[in-house]
Scaffold this motif. Structure first.
Motif, PDB file in Angstrom:
ATOM      1  N   TRP A  56     -23.308 -59.741  97.494  1.00  0.00           N
ATOM      2  CA  TRP A  56     -24.742 -59.876  97.730  1.00  0.00           C
ATOM      3  C   TRP A  56     -25.143 -59.288  99.063  1.00  0.00           C
ATOM      4  O   TRP A  56     -26.295 -58.882  99.232  1.00  0.00           O
ATOM      5  CB  TRP A  56     -25.162 -61.335  97.583  1.00  0.00           C
ATOM      6  N   ALA A  57     -24.166 -59.176  99.999  1.00  0.00           N
ATOM      7  CA  ALA A  57     -24.455 -58.463 101.248  1.00  0.00           C
ATOM      8  C   ALA A  57     -24.749 -57.005 100.924  1.00  0.00           C
ATOM      9  O   ALA A  57     -25.667 -56.408 101.481  1.00  0.00           O
ATOM     10  CB  ALA A  57     -23.268 -58.566 102.195  1.00  0.00           C
ATOM     11  N   TYR A  58     -23.978 -56.454  99.985  1.00  0.00           N
ATOM     12  CA  TYR A  58     -24.193 -55.067  99.555  1.00  0.00           C
ATOM     13  C   TYR A  58     -25.606 -54.908  99.001  1.00  0.00           C
ATOM     14  O   TYR A  58     -26.339 -53.986  99.368  1.00  0.00           O
ATOM     15  CB  TYR A  58     -23.161 -54.726  98.487  1.00  0.00           C
ATOM     16  N   ILE A  59     -26.006 -55.841  98.116  1.00  0.00           N
ATOM     17  CA  ILE A  59     -27.354 -55.767  97.546  1.00  0.00           C
ATOM     18  C   ILE A  59     -28.402 -55.907  98.645  1.00  0.00           C
ATOM     19  O   ILE A  59     -29.410 -55.195  98.651  1.00  0.00           O
ATOM     20  CB  ILE A  59     -27.548 -56.872  96.484  1.00  0.00           C
ATOM     21  N   VAL A 119     -28.123 -55.067 101.839  1.00  0.00           N
ATOM     22  CA  VAL A 119     -28.194 -53.813 102.597  1.00  0.00           C
ATOM     23  C   VAL A 119     -28.927 -52.760 101.775  1.00  0.00           C
ATOM     24  O   VAL A 119     -29.733 -51.985 102.294  1.00  0.00           O
ATOM     25  CB  VAL A 119     -26.778 -53.342 102.986  1.00  0.00           C
ATOM     26  N   PHE A 120     -28.663 -52.770 100.475  1.00  0.00           N
ATOM     27  CA  PHE A 120     -29.335 -51.817  99.582  1.00  0.00           C
ATOM     28  C   PHE A 120     -30.850 -52.030  99.637  1.00  0.00           C
ATOM     29  O   PHE A 120     -31.626 -51.081  99.746  1.00  0.00           O
ATOM     30  CB  PHE A 120     -28.830 -51.999  98.147  1.00  0.00           C
ATOM     31  N   PHE A 121     -31.267 -53.296  99.596  1.00  0.00           N
ATOM     32  CA  PHE A 121     -32.697 -53.603  99.651  1.00  0.00           C
ATOM     33  C   PHE A 121     -33.309 -53.133 100.953  1.00  0.00           C
ATOM     34  O   PHE A 121     -34.464 -52.721 100.991  1.00  0.00           O
ATOM     35  CB  PHE A 121     -32.919 -55.113  99.512  1.00  0.00           C
ATOM     36  N   LEU A 140     -32.078 -50.592 102.902  1.00  0.00           N
ATOM     37  CA  LEU A 140     -31.989 -49.141 103.085  1.00  0.00           C
ATOM     38  C   LEU A 140     -32.789 -48.363 102.042  1.00  0.00           C
ATOM     39  O   LEU A 140     -33.249 -47.260 102.324  1.00  0.00           O
ATOM     40  CB  LEU A 140     -30.528 -48.692 103.038  1.00  0.00           C
ATOM     41  N   ALA A 141     -32.948 -48.936 100.842  1.00  0.00           N
ATOM     42  CA  ALA A 141     -33.628 -48.200  99.774  1.00  0.00           C
ATOM     43  C   ALA A 141     -35.051 -47.780 100.157  1.00  0.00           C
ATOM     44  O   ALA A 141     -35.455 -46.669  99.827  1.00  0.00           O
ATOM     45  CB  ALA A 141     -33.631 -49.013  98.489  1.00  0.00           C
ATOM     46  N   PRO A 142     -35.845 -48.594 100.856  1.00  0.00           N
ATOM     47  CA  PRO A 142     -37.175 -48.115 101.246  1.00  0.00           C
ATOM     48  C   PRO A 142     -37.123 -47.001 102.283  1.00  0.00           C
ATOM     49  O   PRO A 142     -38.049 -46.201 102.365  1.00  0.00           O
ATOM     50  CB  PRO A 142     -37.863 -49.345 101.842  1.00  0.00           C
ATOM     51  N   LEU A 192     -35.164 -44.347 102.445  1.00  0.00           N
ATOM     52  CA  LEU A 192     -34.997 -43.002 101.889  1.00  0.00           C
ATOM     53  C   LEU A 192     -36.314 -42.387 101.432  1.00  0.00           C
ATOM     54  O   LEU A 192     -36.608 -41.250 101.789  1.00  0.00           O
ATOM     55  CB  LEU A 192     -33.976 -43.035 100.760  1.00  0.00           C
ATOM     56  N   ILE A 195     -20.220 -51.058 104.188  1.00  0.00           N
ATOM     57  CA  ILE A 195     -21.265 -51.329 103.188  1.00  0.00           C
ATOM     58  C   ILE A 195     -22.429 -50.367 103.367  1.00  0.00           C
ATOM     59  O   ILE A 195     -22.925 -49.772 102.406  1.00  0.00           O
ATOM     60  CB  ILE A 195     -21.744 -52.794 103.290  1.00  0.00           C
ATOM     61  N   VAL A 233     -23.786 -47.711 100.624  1.00  0.00           N
ATOM     62  CA  VAL A 233     -25.162 -47.741 100.120  1.00  0.00           C
ATOM     63  C   VAL A 233     -25.811 -46.380 100.306  1.00  0.00           C
ATOM     64  O   VAL A 233     -26.479 -45.867  99.398  1.00  0.00           O
ATOM     65  CB  VAL A 233     -25.978 -48.825 100.860  1.00  0.00           C
ATOM     66  N   VAL A 272     -43.360 -45.985  98.201  1.00  0.00           N
ATOM     67  CA  VAL A 272     -42.008 -46.351  98.633  1.00  0.00           C
ATOM     68  C   VAL A 272     -41.406 -47.363  97.663  1.00  0.00           C
ATOM     69  O   VAL A 272     -40.243 -47.255  97.253  1.00  0.00           O
ATOM     70  CB  VAL A 272     -42.044 -46.918 100.068  1.00  0.00           C
ATOM     71  N   LEU A 279     -32.657 -49.059  93.342  1.00  0.00           N
ATOM     72  CA  LEU A 279     -31.898 -50.314  93.378  1.00  0.00           C
ATOM     73  C   LEU A 279     -31.018 -50.475  92.143  1.00  0.00           C
ATOM     74  O   LEU A 279     -29.968 -51.115  92.208  1.00  0.00           O
ATOM     75  CB  LEU A 279     -32.861 -51.494  93.484  1.00  0.00           C
TER      76      LEU A 279
END
Lengths: 120, 441
Positions: A7-10, A12-14, A16-18, A20, B63, B67, B137, B145
């Motif tokens: 869930w740390a991965y998710i 971080v994804f949340f 970093l995703a904005p 990009l 991580i 990502v 965004v 995601l």
């Protein structure tokens, strides 16, 4: 990976995703010219001046679809665990799942008969 | 032989597709997979801790790198896909498509990006600025995601969540939010009208999408994407439950808001729909999101119904596994493009009727039927002893397939009867109209 790390991965994804998609927008706003004026910034309506506020009440039809969607979506969330554990279920849980889906169908038939699914 | 392959358009097309796929999968394999869990990123974490880094910080850095790898890949592929899409549409419409910038026009998308970077960024006067700027965004983010849980090879996956399928359903619906944000914030009547329709469409089509997703979950006995792919070792779920695959494909096409379900954009009625007030890079982000969504749907179709990375020698050579996954995804992607270019747009009332009166009832019946048949198969002792063997899977597959065929037949008979009834009433009405002046004389 343990559960926390997953869930740390998710997480971080949340975060970093904005970044990009935001980067090109930022670069664009730095590179592009910016000479705003009143006519340019007016609300676009094919050349006609816009009348009144846009943020108004709207047709009830959309709310009805929203309500039906809500019923189905919530029930779906309950069906996922049932589907995952399907192979290990005893007869009672199996029947309970079926009853649940029948109630769902009942709701759909009710909405259908009440003409809630007709687009008017 | 050589000449005959390259002499035909289809031969050149297949060859080009093959080359493109090979390049993209090699990129994924050599650049993205090392950054995934199971790749050499784990060694990096070990190496950093040994050279005196804090264990937590080392873990965090790995991580973040992972990502970045996973999230950049779909964005880069999108640039290629814009070219593929334009060429494909051009071929169908008997045009050449982009062919000026670079070989075969391959650099065209980059030229477009440069052009878009130079466009002025307009914000309408009445707009809610914060929401207006966040909406594009959020659009791209909702698609990105999904890639967190995509297994690329048997050994490489972003993160193998135990609730992967549910995570997908949750994350994919953020896209709807972005549409309503964009339209409400831009304070434009066309945008708002467009968004009402679109939100009605997107939320409606989420129901059959999730219902269809229940069937692979039930067959695999797992919600994790890795688990679902591994459960297809013996038999692809597409052959076990073709109706579910069909429904997933149709409703995911509707979720992207493309033709024949492109009421999002209905140019003739709503000018452009929810993104009417956007310009420059923000406008481009909506389209990047859409292109990416179509390809992501292809990848999901590949994972859920056509065996993900499964193929000969997938375990021995992970590069081949990436190739299989992207190849299957590309197949579904092209099918979706074909659908987009060949079918006319449906009307809004037809759109809602297709969903609520056709897809949702069938998905419920299909779920009940699959559940019942699976239980009967288990009680009858016909369920495969070794799930990864093709032969062991045959009895179960045949029974479920027969169920699907029967259901398909019943649905088609009902539809036929209904359509005939509607034609009849239509004819009666027309006769009345024609007869009316005659009786008046």
């Amino acid at each position: 990976m343990d559960v926390i790390n997953e869930w740390a991965y998710i997480g971080v994804f949340f975060l970093l995703a904005p970044v990009l998609p935001a980067l090109p927008i930022l670069i664009g706003s730095l590179l592009s010219p910016s000479k705003p004026n009143a006519i340019k910034q007016a609300t676009y309506e094919c050349g006609v001046e816009t009348v009144g506020d846009t943020w108004v009440q709207f047709k009830v039809q959309y709310y009805i679809y929203g309500l039906i969607f809500l019923i189905f979506d919530v029930e779906m969330v309950f069906l996922f665990p049932w589907a995952v554990a399907y192979n290990q279920l005893d007869f009672f849980a199996f029947g309970a799942g079926f009853l649940f889906i029948f109630l769902l169908t009942d709701a759909l038939i009710y909405a259908w008969r009440k003409d809630a699914l007709e687009w008017t | 032989m050589f000449r005959s392959v390259f002499g035909t358009a289809i031969g050149r097309f297949l060859f080009g597709t093959f080359i493109l796929l090979a390049i993209v999968s090699a990129t994924v394999y050599f650049i993205v997979t090392p950054l995934l869990s199971g790749g050499c990123i784990n060694d990096l974490a070990q190496c950093l801790t040994q050279s005196g880094w804090d264990a937590g910080a080392a873990e965090f850095l790995t991580i973040v790198l992972g990502v970045m790898g996973v999230a950049t890949f779909p964005l880069l592929v999108t640039i290629l896909l814009i070219w593929v899409e334009r060429k494909f549409a051009a071929r169908i419409q008997d045009r050449v498509g982009p062919n000026r910038v670079g070989p075969f026009g391959l650099i065209q998308p980059l030229a477009d990006v440069v052009k878009l970077l130079g466009k002025e960024d307009l914000t309408p006067a009445g707009a809610d600025k914060l929401v207006f700027n966040t909406a594009p965004v959020v659009m791209v983010m909702s698609v990105l995601l999904i890639w967190a849980v995509v297994p690329f090879t048997p050994y490489h996956v972003g993160v193998d969540l135990e609730i992967g399928a549910l995570y997908f359903v949750a994350v994919a619906s953020i896209g709807t939010l972005s549409v309503i944000m964009a339209s409400w914030a831009s304070n434009n009547k066309y945008a708002l009208l467009g968004a009402f329709r679109v939100v009605a469409q997107l939320i409606s089509y989420e129901i059959p999408l999730a219902m269809a997703l229940l069937i692979p979950v039930m067959l695999a006995g797992s919600m994790s994407m890795v688990g679902i792919v591994e459960a297809q070792a013996g038999m692809w779920f597409m052959f076990v439950s073709p109706i579910a695959a069909f429904m997933f494909f149709i409703s995911s096409q509707a979720e992207t808001g493309r033709a024949p379900f492109d009421l999002i954009e209905a140019e003739s009625e709503l000018v452009a729909g929810f993104n009417i007030e956007y310009s420059g890079m923000k406008f481009a982000m909506f389209f990047a999101g859409e292109f990416m969504h179509v390809f992501t749907n292809g990848v999901l179709m590949a994972i859920m119904f056509t065996g993900g990375w499964w193929g000969p020698f997938a375990y021995e050579a992970p590069l081949l596994a990436v190739f299989y996954l992207l190849g299957k995804a590309f197949f579904w992607y092209l099918l979706s493009l074909l659908m987009r270019n060949a079918l006319p747009r449906v009307r809004i009332d037809q759109l809602m009727a297709i969903n609520w009166k056709f897809l949702v009832p069938i998905s419920i019946v299909n779920l009940l039927m699959t559940a019942l048949l699976l239980r009967l198969i288990q009680e009858g002792g016909l369920s495969p002893e070794n799930a990864s063997s093709f032969v062991d899977n045959i009895p179960q597959t045949l029974i479920l397939l027969a169920g699907n065929v029967v259901l398909f037949g019943i649905v088609m008979t009902l539809l036929r009867g209904r359509a005939r009834g509607e034609r009849m009433t239509d004819m009666v009405v027309r006769e009345d109209v024609e007869l009316a002046p005659a009786t008046g004389d």
